[in-house]
Design an enzyme around this catalytic site. Structure first.
Site, PDB file in Angstrom:
ATOM      1  N   HIS A 112       0.818  -1.212   0.000  1.00  0.00           N
ATOM      2  CA  HIS A 112       0.000   0.000   0.000  1.00  0.00           C
ATOM      3  C   HIS A 112       0.854   1.265   0.000  1.00  0.00           C
ATOM      4  O   HIS A 112       0.346   2.370   0.142  1.00  0.00           O
ATOM      5  CB  HIS A 112      -0.919  -0.018   1.238  1.00  0.00           C
ATOM      6  CG  HIS A 112      -2.041   0.956   1.190  1.00  0.00           C
ATOM      7  ND1 HIS A 112      -2.184   1.980   2.117  1.00  0.00           N
ATOM      8  CD2 HIS A 112      -3.084   1.086   0.338  1.00  0.00           C
ATOM      9  CE1 HIS A 112      -3.259   2.678   1.840  1.00  0.00           C
ATOM     10  NE2 HIS A 112      -3.828   2.167   0.759  1.00  0.00           N
ATOM     11  N   LYS A 114       3.324   4.430  -1.216  1.00  0.00           N
ATOM     12  CA  LYS A 114       3.440   5.382  -2.319  1.00  0.00           C
ATOM     13  C   LYS A 114       4.795   6.069  -2.163  1.00  0.00           C
ATOM     14  O   LYS A 114       4.969   6.931  -1.292  1.00  0.00           O
ATOM     15  CB  LYS A 114       2.328   6.434  -2.294  1.00  0.00           C
ATOM     16  CG  LYS A 114       0.936   5.888  -2.590  1.00  0.00           C
ATOM     17  CD  LYS A 114       0.198   5.533  -1.343  1.00  0.00           C
ATOM     18  CE  LYS A 114      -1.201   5.009  -1.658  1.00  0.00           C
ATOM     19  NZ  LYS A 114      -1.834   4.367  -0.501  1.00  0.00           N
ATOM     20  N   ASP A 119      17.371   9.938  -7.739  1.00  0.00           N
ATOM     21  CA  ASP A 119      18.812  10.094  -7.513  1.00  0.00           C
ATOM     22  C   ASP A 119      19.209  10.033  -6.048  1.00  0.00           C
ATOM     23  O   ASP A 119      20.283  10.526  -5.677  1.00  0.00           O
ATOM     24  CB  ASP A 119      19.316  11.414  -8.122  1.00  0.00           C
ATOM     25  CG  ASP A 119      19.302  11.392  -9.647  1.00  0.00           C
ATOM     26  OD1 ASP A 119      19.146  10.295 -10.228  1.00  0.00           O
ATOM     27  OD2 ASP A 119      19.428  12.468 -10.258  1.00  0.00           O
ATOM     28  N   HIS A 292      -9.030  11.462   1.352  1.00  0.00           N
ATOM     29  CA  HIS A 292      -8.150  10.298   1.326  1.00  0.00           C
ATOM     30  C   HIS A 292      -6.859  10.551   2.095  1.00  0.00           C
ATOM     31  O   HIS A 292      -5.998   9.669   2.173  1.00  0.00           O
ATOM     32  CB  HIS A 292      -7.830   9.940  -0.139  1.00  0.00           C
ATOM     33  CG  HIS A 292      -7.154   8.627  -0.331  1.00  0.00           C
ATOM     34  ND1 HIS A 292      -5.818   8.512  -0.670  1.00  0.00           N
ATOM     35  CD2 HIS A 292      -7.622   7.359  -0.244  1.00  0.00           C
ATOM     36  CE1 HIS A 292      -5.495   7.232  -0.789  1.00  0.00           C
ATOM     37  NE2 HIS A 292      -6.560   6.511  -0.531  1.00  0.00           N
ATOM     38  N   LYS A 294      -4.066  10.874   4.932  1.00  0.00           N
ATOM     39  CA  LYS A 294      -3.729  10.168   6.169  1.00  0.00           C
ATOM     40  C   LYS A 294      -2.689  11.013   6.912  1.00  0.00           C
ATOM     41  O   LYS A 294      -1.496  10.971   6.607  1.00  0.00           O
ATOM     42  CB  LYS A 294      -3.150   8.783   5.871  1.00  0.00           C
ATOM     43  CG  LYS A 294      -4.009   7.912   4.920  1.00  0.00           C
ATOM     44  CD  LYS A 294      -3.548   8.024   3.503  1.00  0.00           C
ATOM     45  CE  LYS A 294      -4.021   6.936   2.568  1.00  0.00           C
ATOM     46  NZ  LYS A 294      -5.357   6.513   2.595  1.00  0.00           N
ATOM     47  N   ASP A 299       0.177  19.754  18.517  1.00  0.00           N
ATOM     48  CA  ASP A 299       0.824  20.805  19.311  1.00  0.00           C
ATOM     49  C   ASP A 299       1.762  21.711  18.517  1.00  0.00           C
ATOM     50  O   ASP A 299       2.725  22.252  19.081  1.00  0.00           O
ATOM     51  CB  ASP A 299       1.593  20.175  20.477  1.00  0.00           C
ATOM     52  CG  ASP A 299       0.677  19.482  21.478  1.00  0.00           C
ATOM     53  OD1 ASP A 299      -0.544  19.710  21.401  1.00  0.00           O
ATOM     54  OD2 ASP A 299       1.191  18.720  22.309  1.00  0.00           O
TER      55      ASP A 299
END
Length: 362
Positions: A112, A114, A119, A292, A294, A299
């Site tokens: 899952h 991404k 380089d 979508h 996450k 603080d």
């Protein structure tokens, strides 16, 4: 999780996939040595085809271009053996955990993540897959809200090592990976901007890194903890720490989507609203679209942006990744994005909203 914290790293925050996409294209065009990309979803369209044009050109010039994509994530989006099509373009490609006509619990373990690494100096991660809804070129569930970060500096090595670990898991390579470290292609000093800690989570190591990072942030919050998640299916431990923080006087807020991408997950998510309200947790729904993103923010000091949802699959079954940031300059940008969502783009779930849900929904 064996992913250390780094200095000498700069971070840029993107409040939308629309914002990150042009920057990703520009960085890909600068690649001189290698490009690594690991994604749950790739789908042909404006986003992926624009990226692929650059990858083909770079591969033709000798840049080491490698791609990993998840077979379930791309089911119905890419043709069978699409990896061979990429191989014919000079792009090295592997499919994670291919679907086979047999019953196996291993199919529960999906990649899952991404990740893009260029380089060894620049990396991208967050919730943004390579498909047109993530940049709002197509409308699937209203306006698509997603977030990502661009990392430049020594911390990129953790993203590189995550990719190479997965590559090695698939192909059992014996190559020397030290040549992909940041210092190999960046001789000038990197920017220093707080502490940056990209980290991975794996279902194979019996360490629930993703959940423990979230719980640690909640437990250490003094003033507030803001959370954005598309799927909210907390276990007992997570409910306990959320409730304890709220009862301790911490301002605990959670943003979920108003328009779901999966109706059954939305029903389950909303089933927790009453418990959360009773505990003193404030729940908001993102109006007019699918959230979508996450993210955790606490603080004005620490934040996480990544791929890890607050549900069982992300926390226990999937290969995931995220970036923890402490006192980086982009914290203020993440705070501004949360403030904008609370003020202009979200609806606070009230006691009446919970009571007025239909019998069948409950």
């Amino acid at each position: 999780g064996r992913f250390p914290a780094y200095e000498n790293t700069g971070v840029r925050y993107f409040p939308l996939g629309d914002d990150m996409f042009p920057v990703l294209l520009e960085e890909l065009k600068k690649a001189e040595h290698f490009i690594f990309m690991e994604y749950f979803i790739i789908e042909e369209g404006i986003m992926w085809n624009s990226i692929l044009d650059i990858l083909k050109e770079k591969a033709s010039k000798g840049v080491d271009v490698r791609i990993i994509y998840d077979d379930i994530g791309c089911l119905g989006k890419l043709t069978k053996e699409y990896n061979k099509k990429l191989e014919n373009m000079g792009i090295r490609c592997h499919v994670f955990n291919p679907v086979r006509p047999i019953l196996s619990l291993a199919f529960n373990n999906r990649d899952h993540r991404k990740i893009t690494v260029i380089d060894g100096k620049v990396g991208f991660t967050g919730g943004i897959n390579l498909a047109d809804e993530y940049i709002n070129e197509v409308k699937r569930f209203g306006y698509w809200k997603d977030t990502g970060v661009r990392i430049e500096g020594e911390a990129v090595w953790s993203l590189t090592s995550m990719f190479l670990s997965m590559w090695n898991y698939i192909v059992h390579s014996t190559e020397d990976y030290s040549r992909f470290m940041p210092a190999q292609h960046q001789k000038a000093p990197f920017e220093n901007d707080g502490f940056v800690q990209p980290y991975g989570d794996s279902p194979l190591d019996h360490e629930n890194v993703g959940e423990l990072v979230y719980m640690d942030m909640i437990n250490n919050a003094k003033d507030y903890i803001y959370i954005s998640t598309p799927y909210l299916i907390p276990d007992n431990e997570m409910l306990t720490v959320l409730g304890y923080a709220a009862k301790s006087g911490v301002d605990v807020r959670i943003i979920t989507p108003e328009i779901p991408d999966k109706w059954y997950v939305s029903v389950i998510t909303r089933s927790f609203y009453r418990d959360l309200e009773t505990l003193g947790v404030k729940v908001y729904e993102y109006k007019g679209g699918f959230n979508h993103a996450k993210m955790f923010l606490s603080d004005d000091k620490s934040a996480v942006v990544g791929t890890i949802n607050l549900d069982y699959r992300s926390l226990y079954l999937h290969f995931e990744c995220a970036t923890y940031m402490y006192k980086t300059s982009c914290i203020k940008d993440i705070k501004a994005d949360f403030d904008d969502m609370f003020e202009n783009r979200c609806h606070r779930i009230t006691h009446d909203d919970i009571n007025n849900r239909s019998f069948w929904s409950r």
